[in-house]
Design an enzyme around this catalytic site. Structure first.
Site, PDB file in Angstrom:
ATOM      1  N   ASN A 283      66.900 -11.798  12.988  1.00 49.47           N
ATOM      2  CA  ASN A 283      67.392 -10.524  12.462  1.00 49.47           C
ATOM      3  C   ASN A 283      66.258  -9.574  12.082  1.00 49.47           C
ATOM      4  OD1 ASN A 283      69.802 -11.787  12.837  1.00 49.47           O
ATOM      5  ND2 ASN A 283      70.324 -11.987  10.663  1.00 49.47           N
TER       6      ASN A 283
ATOM      7  N   THR B  27      71.092  39.590  27.170  1.00 48.95           N
ATOM      8  CA  THR B  27      72.036  39.039  26.199  1.00 48.95           C
ATOM      9  C   THR B  27      73.369  39.038  26.932  1.00 48.95           C
ATOM     10  OG1 THR B  27      72.571  41.205  25.271  1.00 48.95           O
ATOM     11  CG2 THR B  27      70.789  39.981  24.190  1.00 48.95           C
ATOM     12  N   HIS B  28      74.182  38.042  26.683  1.00 49.68           N
ATOM     13  CA  HIS B  28      75.453  37.875  27.421  1.00 49.68           C
ATOM     14  C   HIS B  28      75.216  37.772  28.927  1.00 49.68           C
ATOM     15  CE1 HIS B  28      77.461  39.217  23.647  1.00 49.68           C
ATOM     16  NE2 HIS B  28      76.412  40.040  23.588  1.00 49.68           N
TER      17      HIS B  28
ATOM     18  N   SER C  42      70.045  20.345  52.176  1.00 41.40           N
ATOM     19  CA  SER C  42      71.427  19.923  52.357  1.00 41.40           C
ATOM     20  C   SER C  42      71.553  19.250  53.706  1.00 41.40           C
ATOM     21  CB  SER C  42      72.343  21.142  52.290  1.00 41.40           C
ATOM     22  OG  SER C  42      73.554  20.873  52.961  1.00 41.40           O
TER      23      SER C  42
ATOM     24  N   LYS D  55      69.633  25.590  53.076  1.00 42.65           N
ATOM     25  CA  LYS D  55      69.611  25.288  51.643  1.00 42.65           C
ATOM     26  C   LYS D  55      68.303  24.702  51.143  1.00 42.65           C
ATOM     27  CE  LYS D  55      73.088  24.729  49.303  1.00 42.65           C
ATOM     28  NZ  LYS D  55      73.648  25.462  48.195  1.00 42.65           N
TER      29      LYS D  55
ATOM     30  N   ASN E  75      67.713  23.250  47.375  1.00 44.84           N
ATOM     31  CA  ASN E  75      68.379  23.099  46.080  1.00 44.84           C
ATOM     32  C   ASN E  75      67.406  22.705  44.974  1.00 44.84           C
ATOM     33  OD1 ASN E  75      70.877  23.609  47.326  1.00 44.84           O
ATOM     34  ND2 ASN E  75      71.036  21.462  47.938  1.00 44.84           N
TER      35      ASN E  75
ATOM     36  N   GLU F   7      68.479  20.686  37.995  1.00 47.51           N
ATOM     37  CA  GLU F   7      69.907  20.337  37.935  1.00 47.51           C
ATOM     38  C   GLU F   7      70.114  18.943  37.364  1.00 47.51           C
ATOM     39  OE1 GLU F   7      72.534  21.688  41.412  1.00 47.51           O
ATOM     40  OE2 GLU F   7      70.508  21.654  42.234  1.00 47.51           O
TER      41      GLU F   7
ATOM     42  N   TYR G 188      72.978  -7.880   8.774  1.00 43.86           N
ATOM     43  CA  TYR G 188      72.982  -7.890  10.240  1.00 43.86           C
ATOM     44  C   TYR G 188      74.363  -8.291  10.757  1.00 43.86           C
ATOM     45  CZ  TYR G 188      72.152  -9.085  15.080  1.00 43.86           C
ATOM     46  OH  TYR G 188      72.233  -9.123  16.447  1.00 43.86           O
TER      47      TYR G 188
ATOM     48  N   LYS H 114      70.495  -1.481  21.814  1.00 36.43           N
ATOM     49  CA  LYS H 114      69.329  -1.384  22.696  1.00 36.43           C
ATOM     50  C   LYS H 114      69.543  -0.552  23.948  1.00 36.43           C
ATOM     51  CE  LYS H 114      67.893  -5.609  20.816  1.00 36.43           C
ATOM     52  NZ  LYS H 114      69.195  -5.556  20.086  1.00 36.43           N
TER      53      LYS H 114
HETATM   54  N1  ARG Z   1      69.764 -10.529  20.368  1.00 36.70           N
HETATM   55  C1  ARG Z   1      70.006 -10.206  19.008  1.00 36.70           C
HETATM   56  C2  ARG Z   1      70.076  -8.688  18.832  1.00 36.70           C
HETATM   57  O1  ARG Z   1      69.684  -8.036  19.726  1.00 36.70           O
HETATM   58  C3  ARG Z   1      68.929 -10.751  18.132  1.00 36.70           C
HETATM   59  C4  ARG Z   1      69.374 -11.026  16.728  1.00 36.70           C
HETATM   60  C5  ARG Z   1      70.400 -12.093  16.746  1.00 36.70           C
HETATM   61  N2  ARG Z   1      70.695 -12.577  15.446  1.00 36.70           N
HETATM   62  C6  ARG Z   1      71.732 -13.395  15.220  1.00 36.70           C
HETATM   63  N3  ARG Z   1      71.911 -13.802  14.039  1.00 36.70           N
HETATM   64  N4  ARG Z   1      72.559 -13.736  16.158  1.00 36.70           N
HETATM   65  O2  ARG Z   1      70.524  -8.164  17.869  1.00 36.70           O
END
Ligand code: ARG
Length: 464
Positions: free
Chosen positions: A115, A160-161, A282, A288, A290, A295, A322, A330
């Site tokens: 954690n 503007t606009h 294109s 074209k 582009n 974009e 946690y 992530k």
């Molecule tokens: N893979 C977990 C995460 O990304 C790591 C921490 C996991 N902790 C646990 N008590 N299961 O959060």
């Protein structure tokens, strides 16, 4: 339930192996293996600290530090075998360390938890990511200053606009983007301060019974401060949300920048040319070209806003400390950082290659009565109240629309039909140069002010 073997790291209290699908469903290694370098740095610092605390011997520490270096080399050489049954980057690396070192490897996890480990890893990773993003941001800003200097005298219509409003210099327009990016820089630098606080030592949630020395790991890892509460330490993801908020604003800016480039490269505007290497053709329409890069950046903005919303929602209502929910932090964070970094890189490469079509810009400014406000200001200087001047010029513009003439194309007699205060000197203010040069104060569009702003911008970049 189908089964695989029980995970060795926590299998002690389990009487049946985890379901094979559940193992895959709960694993994060496919995406968190990206943290391997920072995970190893964190572990090496932890091992060093444990030796100072008298928990590991020096020989154990040296074996662990060297073993982790070896593992990093294996990962970078592509010979490391990532195992989904080992869940995540942390347990994959630890298991490999134990495989290499035997019993010593098993001691690394003393006084910490995944954690606080994962919270430390993401912060270390994001800190590096922010630094890399700032490099691209600087490069883009330097490119804008360069182009603004070259184009300090180039006149274009200001809008503007999206309707022609007043003439501005192209350099001035470029510096508006510079200004937005300066705020983005400030926000990222500020966000980095809160990223750079150390959760390591929070352990699972309550701290640890070992005599850990958090100031040692803090210094080894280059954190600015130690998190003050272990429960908060393992659960706080504010820094990731803040980063996504700063990244969202930066992408929003790039999307506006993009939109203007897309408009300006169109056959209707033709204000600029982008070199072929930033465009595509294109498959069906041979004519074209582009503007794909702007974009795409405009489109990618949505992913970063999505990451911000996703992370806010992820954290909303989560009880301390946690929770497994946090594993979901992530992918959005990685994606937001990648998207911002790549977008800035593409823009930093592209901006110096923008080719303004000065004659077309100038012609567009000349049309559209862009100096009408200058005529009103001229009459104010002759002693008339502004509201009356506005009215007088309105009539002149109407006449111009009907007769197909711009204000500067009318004769003095024609202009004097609207006010007898108008004299020969009016033509100096109706020219485009007269108009932009007159806005000669800090933040104004006059070429002299653009040059001064470029100088200030360079000083700002030099201080970073
Ligand atoms: N893979 C977990 C995460 O990304 C790591 C921490 C996991 N902790 C646990 N008590 N299961 O959060």
């Amino acid at each position: 339930m189908s089964s695989e073997k029980t995970n060795q790291s926590w299998g002690g209290r389990f009487s049946e192996p985890v379901d094979a699908f559940v193992a895959r469903f709960t694993a994060s290694v496919d995406f968190d293996k990206r943290l391997y370098r920072h995970d190893i740095l964190g572990s090496q610092a932890h091992a060093r600290m444990l030796t100072q605390a008298g928990v590991l011997s020096e020989a154990e520490r040296d074996a662990i530090v060297a073993g982790l270096d070896e593992i990093r080399r294996e990962i970078e050489a592509g010979t490391f075998e990532w195992r989904v049954d080992l869940e995540d980057v942390h347990m994959n690396i630890e298991a490999r360390l134990t495989e290499r070192l035997g019993v010593v490897g098993k001691k690394l996890h003393t006084g910490r938890s995944r954690n606080d480990q994962v919270a430390t890893d993401i912060r270390l990773w994001l800190r590096d990511e922010i630094d890399a993003i700032l490099v691209e941001l600087n490069r883009l800003q330097a490119g804008l200053l360069q182009l603004a200097e070259t184009e300090a005298d180039t006149i274009m219509p200001g809008f503007t606009h999206l309707q022609t409003a007043q003439p501005v210099t192209f350099g001035h327009h470029l510096l508006a983007w510079f200004e937005m990016l300066s705020r983005d820089h400030e926000r990222l630098v500020d966000c980095r301060k809160r990223v750079n606080r150390m959760p390591l030592g929070s352990a699972a949630l309550a701290g640890t019974t070992y005599p850990i020395q958090r100031q040692v790991t803090c210094e080894l890892l280059g954190f600015e401060a130690i998190g003050g509460n272990s429960l908060d330490g393992v659960s706080d993801r504010d820094f990731a949300i803040e980063f996504c908020a700063a990244a969202s604003l930066a992408m929003m800016h790039l999307s506006r920048f993009s939109e203007e480039l897309v408009l300006w490269t169109s056959a209707q505007f033709q204000f600029i040319d982008l070199p072929d290497r930033f465009c595509t053709g294109s498959s069906i329409m041979p004519q074209k070209k582009n503007p794909d890069v702007p974009e795409l950046v405009r489109g990618k903005t949505g992913r970063v806003f999505g990451a911000l919303t996703g992370l806010l929602t992820l954290m909303k209502g989560q009880p301390l400390a946690y929770n497994k929910d946090n594993q979901e932090d992530k992918e959005p964070l990685f994606d937001a950082a990648d998207t911002l970094r790549d977008s800035l890189r593409a823009f930093a490469d592209m901006v110096p290659a923008i080719k303004p079509k000065r004659e077309i810009m100038r012609e567009a400014a000349r049309r559209g009565f862009s100096t009408a406000t200058d005529l009103a200001d001229y009459l104010v200087r002759k002693g008339l109240p502004f509201r009356d001047c506005h009215e007088i010029v309105g009539h002149a513009v109407k006449y111009g629309v009907d007769s197909g003439k711009d204000l500067a194309e009318m004769s003095l007699d024609e202009l004097r039909r609207f006010s007898d205060q108008i004299e020969q000197d009016v033509f100096a203010v109706l020219t485009l140069e007269g108009s932009v040069n007159a806005r000669d104060h800090i933040g104004g569009t006059a070429p002299a002010q653009v040059r001064a702003a470029v100088k200030r911008g360079r000083e700002l970049l030099a201080k970073r």
